[in-house]
Design a protein around this motif. Sequence first.
Motif, short mmCIF file in Angstrom:
data_model
loop_
_atom_site.label_atom_id
_atom_site.label_comp_id
_atom_site.label_asym_id
_atom_site.label_seq_id
_atom_site.Cartn_x
_atom_site.Cartn_y
_atom_site.Cartn_z
N GLY A 114 39.42 23.01 52.69
CA GLY A 114 39.81 21.67 52.28
C GLY A 114 41.28 21.54 51.95
O GLY A 114 41.78 20.43 51.74
N THR A 115 41.98 22.65 51.86
CA THR A 115 43.42 22.66 51.56
C THR A 115 44.21 22.93 52.83
O THR A 115 43.96 23.91 53.51
N GLN A 116 45.15 22.06 53.13
CA GLN A 116 46.03 22.24 54.29
C GLN A 116 47.29 23.01 53.87
O GLN A 116 47.64 23.04 52.68
N VAL A 117 47.96 23.61 54.84
CA VAL A 117 49.18 24.37 54.57
C VAL A 117 50.31 23.82 55.43
O VAL A 117 50.17 23.66 56.64
N VAL A 118 51.42 23.53 54.77
CA VAL A 118 52.67 23.19 55.45
C VAL A 118 53.69 24.27 55.12
O VAL A 118 54.00 24.49 53.94
N VAL A 119 54.17 24.97 56.13
CA VAL A 119 55.18 26.00 55.91
C VAL A 119 56.52 25.33 55.63
O VAL A 119 56.92 24.39 56.31
N LEU A 120 57.21 25.81 54.61
CA LEU A 120 58.55 25.34 54.28
C LEU A 120 59.41 26.58 54.09
O LEU A 120 59.34 27.26 53.07
N THR A 121 60.21 26.90 55.10
CA THR A 121 60.88 28.20 55.14
C THR A 121 62.28 28.07 55.71
O THR A 121 62.64 27.05 56.32
#
Length: 227
Positions: A82-89
């Motif tokens: 239920g949790t999405q991931v957005v990479v911020l790198t």
Amino acid sequence: MTEGEKKPARVVVADDQTVVREGIVMLLGLLPGVEVVGAAGDGEEAVRLVGELSPDVVLMDLRMPRCDGVEATRRIRSQYPGTQVVVLTTFADDESLFPALRAGARGYLTKDAGGDEIVRAVESVLSGDAGLSPSIQRRLLERLSQPEQPQAPVATEAPDGLTLRETEVLVLIAEGLTNQEIARRLHVSTATVKTHINNLFAKTGLKDRAQAVRYAYGKGMVRPPGN
């Protein structure tokens, strides 16, 4: 909150650099549509916070101690879908981008992204779309236009309790590939390859790559050239 007003997205920020992490939290606190509910200093803490807080989105750095962003993303998407991931790198190279997307990240931004771009990415992944910056979209199109890389060989047996992925890494070591080459072949990060190597060394009692090569040949996992 008035009737019909959209609830803000609940976000966890994961970055091992304290100044960067606090800066992102401060920036997001000034923007509408986002509520920061937690901040993690590494991948292990990020996974733990997701389990405790059930955020909508994790903004995930990649290069972190204990558990890197790729492995943390894989665990979060597996355990808490239920949790999405957005990479911020900082990194937009193939070794960073493609392992993160394969691990389940739905968005990928570099740290020069503005606050509005971060909010758009969060909203996009929550609506079922991909939250990718224009430069990342171009990189994906370039990669899709290239010939497909051959898949790594899959061993039929996994001795000494090795997992399938650890066995694949061992076979590639025996074939002479470096950690970076193994990471590209398996579409994972170099840090993840090192973790697999440490695990397989511990299970088999191996001390170095030379012993790993002899072990792989001795177990019949690879064959000498010409056989």
